[in-house]
Design a protein around this motif. Structure first.
Motif, short mmCIF file in Angstrom:
data_model
loop_
_atom_site.label_atom_id
_atom_site.label_comp_id
_atom_site.label_asym_id
_atom_site.label_seq_id
_atom_site.Cartn_x
_atom_site.Cartn_y
_atom_site.Cartn_z
N ASP A 190 52.54 20.28 13.30
CA ASP A 190 51.80 19.22 13.31
C ASP A 190 51.08 19.12 11.99
O ASP A 190 50.66 19.97 11.34
CB ASP A 190 51.03 18.92 14.56
CG ASP A 190 50.29 20.11 14.85
OD1 ASP A 190 49.45 20.74 14.09
OD2 ASP A 190 50.72 20.65 16.20
N ASP A 225 53.86 4.48 11.37
CA ASP A 225 53.01 5.34 12.27
C ASP A 225 53.43 6.78 12.22
O ASP A 225 54.70 7.06 10.94
CB ASP A 225 53.23 4.96 13.78
CG ASP A 225 52.20 5.33 14.62
OD1 ASP A 225 51.40 6.29 14.01
OD2 ASP A 225 52.03 4.75 15.58
N PRO A 271 54.40 11.11 17.31
CA PRO A 271 53.68 11.53 18.25
C PRO A 271 53.57 13.10 18.47
O PRO A 271 52.60 13.81 18.75
CB PRO A 271 53.67 10.73 19.75
CG PRO A 271 54.94 10.13 19.42
CD PRO A 271 55.26 9.88 17.99
N ASP A 329 48.77 11.82 14.88
CA ASP A 329 48.79 10.31 14.66
C ASP A 329 48.32 10.13 13.47
O ASP A 329 47.93 11.02 12.40
CB ASP A 329 47.75 10.00 15.73
CG ASP A 329 46.08 10.52 15.74
OD1 ASP A 329 45.83 10.97 14.61
OD2 ASP A 329 45.80 10.69 16.80
N LEU A 330 47.90 8.73 13.08
CA LEU A 330 47.51 8.24 11.93
C LEU A 330 46.10 9.01 11.31
O LEU A 330 45.98 9.35 10.15
CB LEU A 330 47.43 6.95 11.71
CG LEU A 330 48.77 6.20 11.51
CD1 LEU A 330 48.73 4.57 11.81
CD2 LEU A 330 49.36 6.38 9.98
N ASP A 365 44.96 11.96 12.06
CA ASP A 365 45.50 13.18 11.64
C ASP A 365 45.88 13.18 10.22
O ASP A 365 45.59 14.05 9.34
CB ASP A 365 46.53 14.11 12.58
CG ASP A 365 45.98 14.23 13.98
OD1 ASP A 365 44.66 14.38 13.94
OD2 ASP A 365 46.41 14.20 15.01
#
Length: 545
Positions: free
Chosen positions: A29, A70, A73, A77-78, A80
């Motif tokens: 992530d 975007d 998920p 998210d934006l 981050d």
């Protein structure tokens, strides 16, 4: 200040989902990637190229986009993403992202609207035909995994075009509204701080086949449109193209320096890899001569391996067969009737000297180097995975369970980390190599530092330096009053060679980097030694004479 930052850059390509997991769900992530920026900065990376991270059904590693505005998920998210961009900028690292606009996922709202209503504003965003074209089953990008390029949609009762998989519907770039959408996507991410885009599948993006609404005779003009807009929004942003095309097509993509900034050099890549396999330097030399001259503000992007298969189509038929026999003897190692689905380290059987040689070549070839994540430590592949996922396994950070990528169980990982054999995370990982000054990682970091200290590698005009030996490649790059010379021995035996350089230049040569401790050059007319799979970098400061 030097112009054209991308000429002296060191690019590093990664997929967020396989780089670092921060919440132990088994999926990398943006928070995890941000935590690893210090490692990338320490390695010497100056620009990251991120694989697609948009919301996606994920049927093709994110190249089936469902929403261009975007973050998936699973990856964050934006917020981050913005935190990541800010942290990268603080470390002097630029970011470019994949622009995947040849097609969308059939889950994309544009496609769902296009197929649902005759009054839809997205009706002509895609390429539709009432009857299936006769050549629908002709050229297939993924033979063996793809049966046609036209699929019938029961709702619209027409066929839609898809150059790739049937779940990736082709956008109609001939529609001005589609090109407006592409410009808006570019502007959105440029405003969030990216420095440009790696544009996916450019030859297919601009092809005008089956398009009734195309309004230009030369589809390459669309590249100029996008370049003009990009430069208007952010003056130093770049377009890096994936375009494995014939050399006669290259000038159409670069234009007069007003279309693409960079293209991947597939021609050089395949010739270089053949030389690594065969030990004959003449093939990579031929690959260097093949591309045409390009405008001064343009650049080639060089690479060893990328996220796709290693294609061999730019080699002769006999060379292709040699490559398959040496590096893909099992049918399971080959894919799409055109390439090899393996990483470099296993193809070289883990030979550390050859791996260091390959990285030296990457850092000194005319152009900008692009490293694929894991190459700096010599990661392997997992041939049990489908299609091209063999080379898309999680990054191997340390020898603990999960390889430092995650604490999640292996079964919960986005893809299983390599845990068996000579390339398992227990034997190949960042932490162990950071402790070893002679490791591939440590040597690569040193190479990157020396390259960045010598801009002639990125800006210089190249020429071959004759050595009289077919196993040795020597070339020079001249820029302003600086000259750098790189010498590489593709053979396994030690040699003595003489560089065909003017005597006054030989007298000014000093060594910057090498694979071994060689004797200092004293005799300007004498020979130089080079070990098997060895490399030597020299600098010549003509301004000091």
């Amino acid at each position: 200040m030097l112009q054209y930052w991308y000429k002296n850059a060191v690019l590093y390509n990664l997929d967020v989902e396989t780089f670092q997991d921060s919440n132990d769900d088994g999926i990398g992530d943006f928070v995890g990637l941000t935590q690893r920026l210090d490692y990338l900065a320490g390695l010497g990376v100056t620009c990251l190229w991120l694989a697609p991270f948009y919301p996606t059904p994920n049927r093709d590693n994110g190249y089936d986009v469902e929403d261009y505005y975007d973050v998936d998920p699973r990856l964050g998210d934006l917020g981050d993403f913005v935190d990541f961009i800010r942290a990268a900028q603080q470390r002097g690292i630029r970011v470019i992202i994949d622009l995947v606009v040849n097609h969308t996922s059939i889950n994309h709202p544009w496609f769902q609207s296009s197929r649902s209503s005759e009054d839809s504003p997205y009706r002509d965003y895609y390429i539709w035909k009432k009857s299936k074209p006769e050549n629908a089953d002709g050229f297939l990008v993924f033979p063996g995994y793809q049966e046609t390029t036209w699929t019938y949609d029961r709702k619209r009762k027409e066929y839609y075009f898809h150059r790739f998989y049937e779940h990736q519907a082709e956008l109609n770039i001939g529609n001005p509204k589609v090109r407006d959408e592409i410009r808006k996507i570019m502007a959105f991410w440029l405003q969030l701080g990216v420095s440009g885009f790696r544009v996916d599948a450019v030859p297919f993006l601009i092809e005008l086949k089956h398009m009734d609404s195309a309004n230009v005779d030369q589809p390459y003009e669309y590249l100029r449109e996008f370049r003009d807009y990009l430069s208007w929004v952010k003056g130093d942003a770049i377009l890096l193209a994936e375009a494995n095309v014939g050399m006669e097509e290259v000038p159409k993509y670069y234009g007069n320096g007003d279309k693409l900034h960079m293209m991947f050099n597939f021609m050089l890549n395949q010739h270089l890899m053949y030389s690594l396999m065969s030990g004959n330097a003449m093939t990579v030399r031929e690959g260097m001569y093949q591309p045409p001259p390009i405008p001064d503000n343009c650049q080639w992007a060089n690479f060893l391996r990328n996220h796709d298969e290693f294609p061999v189509g730019r080699l002769s038929k006999s060379q292709q067969e040699e490559m398959y026999e040496a590096w893909a003897p099992d049918e399971n190692m080959r894919i799409y009737d055109r390439g090899i689905r393996r990483r470099l380290a296993p193809m070289l059987e883990g030979n550390l000297r050859q791996l260091k040689l390959s990285h030296s070549l990457l850092m000194t070839m005319p152009g900008t180097p692009v490293l694929r994540y894991g190459e700096e430590i010599g990661m392997g592949e997992d041939l049990s995975l489908d299609e091209r996922n063999t080379t898309r396994t999680p990054m191997q950070w340390q020898s603990d369970k999960g390889g430092g990528f995650t604490k999640a169980d292996r079964s919960d990982m986005v893809r299983p980390i390599i845990h068996r054999g000579e390339f398992s995370y227990k034997k190949v990982n960042v932490t162990d190599q950071q402790r070893d000054s002679e490791s591939l990682l440590s040597v690569t970091e040193h190479m990157i530092r020396v390259r960045k200290e010598n801009p002639a590698f990125g800006y210089g005009k190249w020429s071959i330096v004759e050595t009289g030996n077919t196993e040795v490649l020597a070339h020079r790059l001249d820029w302003r009053d600086k000259t750098v010379v790189a010498v590489h021995n593709f053979g396994q035996s030690s040699l003595s060679i003489e560089l065909d350089l003017p005597v006054h230049l030989k007298k000014q040569m000093s060594e910057m980097l090498s694979d071994a401790a060689y004797e200092t050059i004293n005799n300007a007319d004498g020979e130089i030694d080079i070990e098997g799979y060895g490399y030597r970098w020299f600098q010549i400061d003509e301004g000091s004479s």
